[in-house]
Design a protein around this motif. Structure first.
Motif, PDB file in Angstrom:
ATOM      1  N   ASP A  44      73.334  64.507  34.337  1.00 29.90           N
ATOM      2  CA  ASP A  44      72.789  65.195  33.171  1.00 29.90           C
ATOM      3  C   ASP A  44      73.738  66.265  32.644  1.00 29.90           C
ATOM      4  N   ARG A  45      73.308  66.962  31.611  1.00 30.64           N
ATOM      5  CA  ARG A  45      74.175  67.949  30.949  1.00 30.64           C
ATOM      6  C   ARG A  45      74.540  69.108  31.859  1.00 30.64           C
ATOM      7  N   ALA A  46      73.714  69.341  32.906  1.00 29.26           N
ATOM      8  CA  ALA A  46      73.999  70.414  33.861  1.00 29.26           C
ATOM      9  C   ALA A  46      74.821  69.922  35.049  1.00 29.26           C
ATOM     10  N   GLY A  47      75.229  68.647  35.029  1.00 30.11           N
ATOM     11  CA  GLY A  47      76.030  68.099  36.107  1.00 30.11           C
ATOM     12  C   GLY A  47      75.228  67.595  37.281  1.00 30.11           C
ATOM     13  N   ARG A  48      73.912  67.446  37.122  1.00 28.26           N
ATOM     14  CA  ARG A  48      73.055  66.976  38.211  1.00 28.26           C
ATOM     15  C   ARG A  48      72.849  65.470  38.093  1.00 28.26           C
ATOM     16  N   ARG A  49      72.929  64.802  39.214  1.00 29.11           N
ATOM     17  CA  ARG A  49      72.705  63.356  39.248  1.00 29.11           C
ATOM     18  C   ARG A  49      71.210  63.087  39.259  1.00 29.11           C
ATOM     19  N   ARG A  50      70.738  62.193  38.366  1.00 26.79           N
ATOM     20  CA  ARG A  50      69.306  61.936  38.228  1.00 26.79           C
ATOM     21  C   ARG A  50      69.067  60.428  38.194  1.00 26.79           C
ATOM     22  N   ASP A  51      68.081  59.973  38.951  1.00 29.83           N
ATOM     23  CA  ASP A  51      67.630  58.585  38.918  1.00 29.83           C
ATOM     24  C   ASP A  51      66.801  58.319  37.667  1.00 29.83           C
ATOM     25  N   ILE A  52      66.956  57.133  37.099  1.00 26.46           N
ATOM     26  CA  ILE A  52      66.090  56.653  36.027  1.00 26.46           C
ATOM     27  C   ILE A  52      65.354  55.432  36.570  1.00 26.46           C
ATOM     28  N   GLN A  53      64.055  55.538  36.742  1.00 28.62           N
ATOM     29  CA  GLN A  53      63.260  54.493  37.382  1.00 28.62           C
ATOM     30  C   GLN A  53      62.108  54.069  36.481  1.00 28.62           C
ATOM     31  N   LEU A  54      61.852  52.770  36.438  1.00 29.94           N
ATOM     32  CA  LEU A  54      60.682  52.237  35.747  1.00 29.94           C
ATOM     33  C   LEU A  54      59.589  51.965  36.765  1.00 29.94           C
ATOM     34  N   LYS A  55      58.409  52.505  36.528  1.00 32.18           N
ATOM     35  CA  LYS A  55      57.275  52.331  37.434  1.00 32.18           C
ATOM     36  C   LYS A  55      56.198  51.528  36.721  1.00 32.18           C
ATOM     37  N   GLY A  56      55.852  50.378  37.315  1.00 33.54           N
ATOM     38  CA  GLY A  56      54.907  49.473  36.679  1.00 33.54           C
ATOM     39  C   GLY A  56      55.605  48.335  35.973  1.00 33.54           C
ATOM     40  N   SER A  57      56.861  48.071  36.378  1.00 35.51           N
ATOM     41  CA  SER A  57      57.726  47.132  35.649  1.00 35.51           C
ATOM     42  C   SER A  57      57.710  45.721  36.210  1.00 35.51           C
ATOM     43  N   GLY A  58      56.739  45.409  37.063  1.00 38.15           N
ATOM     44  CA  GLY A  58      56.601  44.043  37.542  1.00 38.15           C
ATOM     45  C   GLY A  58      56.871  43.897  39.023  1.00 38.15           C
ATOM     46  N   PRO A  59      56.592  42.710  39.567  1.00 42.03           N
ATOM     47  CA  PRO A  59      56.727  42.498  41.010  1.00 42.03           C
ATOM     48  C   PRO A  59      58.178  42.575  41.482  1.00 42.03           C
ATOM     49  N   THR A  60      58.321  42.953  42.745  1.00 47.18           N
ATOM     50  CA  THR A  60      59.617  43.050  43.406  1.00 47.18           C
ATOM     51  C   THR A  60      59.520  42.338  44.749  1.00 47.18           C
ATOM     52  N   PRO A  61      60.624  42.214  45.486  1.00 49.26           N
ATOM     53  CA  PRO A  61      60.537  41.615  46.812  1.00 49.26           C
ATOM     54  C   PRO A  61      59.646  42.385  47.781  1.00 49.26           C
ATOM     55  N   PHE A  62      59.236  43.605  47.397  1.00 50.14           N
ATOM     56  CA  PHE A  62      58.407  44.436  48.275  1.00 50.14           C
ATOM     57  C   PHE A  62      56.969  44.544  47.782  1.00 50.14           C
ATOM     58  N   SER A  63      56.570  43.712  46.849  1.00 50.99           N
ATOM     59  CA  SER A  63      55.237  43.842  46.244  1.00 50.99           C
ATOM     60  C   SER A  63      54.105  43.395  47.150  1.00 50.99           C
ATOM     61  N   ARG A  64      54.389  42.615  48.165  1.00 48.41           N
ATOM     62  CA  ARG A  64      53.368  42.168  49.128  1.00 48.41           C
ATOM     63  C   ARG A  64      52.159  41.531  48.422  1.00 48.41           C
ATOM     64  N   GLY A  65      52.453  40.690  47.460  1.00 45.26           N
ATOM     65  CA  GLY A  65      51.382  39.995  46.763  1.00 45.26           C
ATOM     66  C   GLY A  65      50.796  40.743  45.589  1.00 45.26           C
ATOM     67  N   GLY A  66      51.227  41.974  45.341  1.00 41.15           N
ATOM     68  CA  GLY A  66      50.713  42.736  44.212  1.00 41.15           C
ATOM     69  C   GLY A  66      51.344  42.299  42.907  1.00 41.15           C
ATOM     70  N   ASP A  67      50.765  42.771  41.800  1.00 34.64           N
ATOM     71  CA  ASP A  67      51.271  42.355  40.491  1.00 34.64           C
ATOM     72  C   ASP A  67      52.426  43.207  40.001  1.00 34.64           C
ATOM     73  N   GLY A  68      52.712  44.320  40.695  1.00 35.37           N
ATOM     74  CA  GLY A  68      53.826  45.165  40.301  1.00 35.37           C
ATOM     75  C   GLY A  68      53.604  45.954  39.031  1.00 35.37           C
ATOM     76  N   ARG A  69      52.391  45.945  38.531  1.00 36.04           N
ATOM     77  CA  ARG A  69      52.099  46.607  37.269  1.00 36.04           C
ATOM     78  C   ARG A  69      51.365  47.931  37.489  1.00 36.04           C
ATOM     79  N   ALA A  70      51.275  48.706  36.430  1.00 40.71           N
ATOM     80  CA  ALA A  70      50.554  49.976  36.455  1.00 40.71           C
ATOM     81  C   ALA A  70      49.608  50.018  35.267  1.00 40.71           C
ATOM     82  N   ALA A  71      48.493  50.691  35.457  1.00 40.35           N
ATOM     83  CA  ALA A  71      47.535  50.877  34.374  1.00 40.35           C
ATOM     84  C   ALA A  71      47.879  52.141  33.589  1.00 40.35           C
ATOM     85  N   LEU A  72      47.447  52.176  32.342  1.00 42.62           N
ATOM     86  CA  LEU A  72      47.772  53.299  31.466  1.00 42.62           C
ATOM     87  C   LEU A  72      47.252  54.624  32.017  1.00 42.62           C
ATOM     88  N   GLY A  73      46.044  54.630  32.581  1.00 47.08           N
ATOM     89  CA  GLY A  73      45.472  55.882  33.080  1.00 47.08           C
ATOM     90  C   GLY A  73      46.336  56.549  34.138  1.00 47.08           C
TER      91      GLY A  73
END
Length: 491
Positions: free
Chosen positions: A100-129
């Motif tokens: 970032d502008r202050a020289g700090r390293r920051r992760d950019i992550q999408l949460k609710g973006s679909g199933p992954t190899p670690f989903s254990r049968g889940g849909d990988g999605r998130a609800a709006l609430g």
């Protein structure tokens, strides 16, 4: 206009078993619900470019920006005390890292973006609430000055997710100093992969504790740094009445940020046994238990690092025990100092801790509102006539009086001017917090298609230490019917 991310992905450069390459699953109709424009600018991103259909495509996972290396991170964790050797990002994908502008390293992550190899049968999605809840509370924590992950954006997906019923889907873009957790070390330890533990520890040292690399034992310095950050973090939680709700080891960040806002909430009436989470039936993560749980979690991290603390196991255990004892000392010091400031004390005296605990005990017995009591004390410290408004918060107002006599005698022992004392107290005692009824009101309206209450609540929470007449209703006590409150895990 094109959204540009200057990615430099250090975690992706760690090979297996730390993560798995994973692409987000496209959604049918991404629509930007909220963009955090100040945070975008802080990250060196162009908010105008993100506030577009192209931005919605990127922030939903439909379009992968140049330089991104999407991965799902592996980790394990103790969940309510029970060890699960493999969890991992079941519905989150790390796009990459920016500086970032202050020289700090920051992760950019999408949460609710679909199933992954670690989903254990889940849909990988998130609800709006739950997405909007994390947006509200994480940004409120940032405004309160408490280390936290941040919310860059919330995007509606245009498709339902199914929990107990069909709910509108959404994706949260989360920003963090890193997503390395205590559970990340546990995942490698459960595999017996000591070499990988060393590589992860070296990565964390380079990223979060660079000074530790110069220490006689860098891994001891690393553990000390994590313990120190956690001590300060939990003390800050306690000082604003925050209950995390699910302090599993996979939800405890090595960076010392608050992460994973699931069944979290702020208390209204003070009660150290407060639990909001519907799944915490035995109160493991109650408000008063948070320091002890943090130390328990750190013990699990120490177990993963024993071989690196000292080749002799007995000596390694002694070192770990010293560090864990240091956590308790650091927490207690930060806790007492924070509450000393909350009641307007500048100089340190031995009896201050007892004075603080006496007030908290009376507040608990008389169900005094946590936030309003401390905020009111600032005015009372300047103008004794304001005692009446504080007394009225106690079920038995006389319970305040005995403590107030001792408090005023203690204030008289210091030379700080009343106006300066009030200003100092107001700077640590928020006027506005995410009141549970206000959060629920905003979420219900947003799910129904009206985001105005959500936006106004965020505006109220953006400057929590100021008295703003336009937002006075957000500082008020909740309706009586809201006294019993339960939160639920977003999954």
């Amino acid at each position: 206009m094109t959204a540009h991310f200057s990615f430099d992905n250090s975690y992706a450069r760690l090979d297996a078993p730390f993560h798995r390459p994973t692409l987000p699953t496209p959604v049918p109709a991404p629509r930007l619900v909220q963009l955090n424009r100040p945070l975008a600018e802080e990250l060196g991103l162009d908010p105008d470019a993100l506030d577009s259909q192209e931005g919605a495509e990127i922030l939903s996972g439909n379009r992968i920006p140049r330089g991104a290396e999407p991965i799902a991170a592996a980790y394990a964790g103790h969940q309510f005390g029970n060890f699960v050797p493999q969890l991992g990002d079941g519905r989150a994908i790390l796009l990459g890292e920016v500086v970032d502008r202050a020289g700090r390293r920051r992760d950019i992550q999408l949460k609710g973006s679909g199933p992954t190899p670690f989903s254990r049968g889940g849909d990988g999605r998130a609800a709006l609430g739950p997405v909007l809840r994390e947006y509200i509370v994480s940004e409120a924590m940032a405004a309160l000055g408490i280390p936290t992950t941040r919310a860059l954006a919330a995007v509606a997906t245009g498709e339902p997710v199914y929990r107990e019923t069909a709910l509108p889907g959404a994706v949260l873009t989360r920003v963090a100093a890193s997503h390395v957790r205590i559970g990340t070390f546990q995942f490698l330890a459960a595999r017996g992969d000591d070499d990988a533990i060393g590589r992860l520890a070296d990565h964390v040292i380079a990223r979060h504790d660079p000074q530790a690399a110069e220490a006689p034992n860098p891994y001891r310095a690393l553990l000390e740094g994590v313990a120190r950050r956690q001590a300060r973090l939990v003390a800050r939680w306690m000082q604003v009445g925050f209950i995390h709700g699910v302090m599993n080891t996979d939800n405890m960040s090595i960076s010392g940020e608050t992460i994973d806002y699931g069944p979290c909430a702020f208390m209204d009436g003070y009660d150290p046994a407060t639990v909001f989470s519907s799944i915490d039936r035995n109160g493991r993560y109650a408000y008063a238990n948070q320091p002890g749980i943090a130390q328990w979690n750190l013990t699990r991290l120490a177990e993963c690092l024993l071989s690196r603390l000292d080749p002799d196991e007995s000596r390694a255990i002694e070192i770990a025990q010293d560090i864990l004892a240091g956590f308790a000392e650091a927490f207690n010091a930060a806790y007492v100092q924070g509450f000393r400031e909350k009641i307007g004390l500048h100089d340190e005296q031995d009896e201050d801790a007892a004075l603080i605990q006496d007030l908290l005990g009376r507040m608990a017995r008389e169900t005094a509102d946590f936030t309003l009591t401390f905020r009111g004390l600032g005015t009372a410290a300047e103008t004794p006539e304001a005692d009446a408004s504080v007394r009225a918060l106690f079920a038995d107002p006389a319970a305040y009086d005995g403590w107030a006599v001792r408090w005023r005698a203690r204030l008289a022992a210091e030379s700080l001017a009343p106006a300066a004392r009030k200003a100092a107290m107001d700077a640590v005692n928020p006027a506005v917090i995410p009141r549970n009824h206000r959060v629920e009101e905003a979420l219900a309206a947003a799910i129904a298609g009206d985001t105005a209450p959500f936006e106004r609540l965020n505006a109220a929470l953006a400057r929590p230490y100021e008295d703003r007449p336009d937002f006075a209703s957000y500082a008020a006590l909740p309706p009586e019917r809201e006294a019993a409150y339960r939160t639920f895990c977003g999954t």
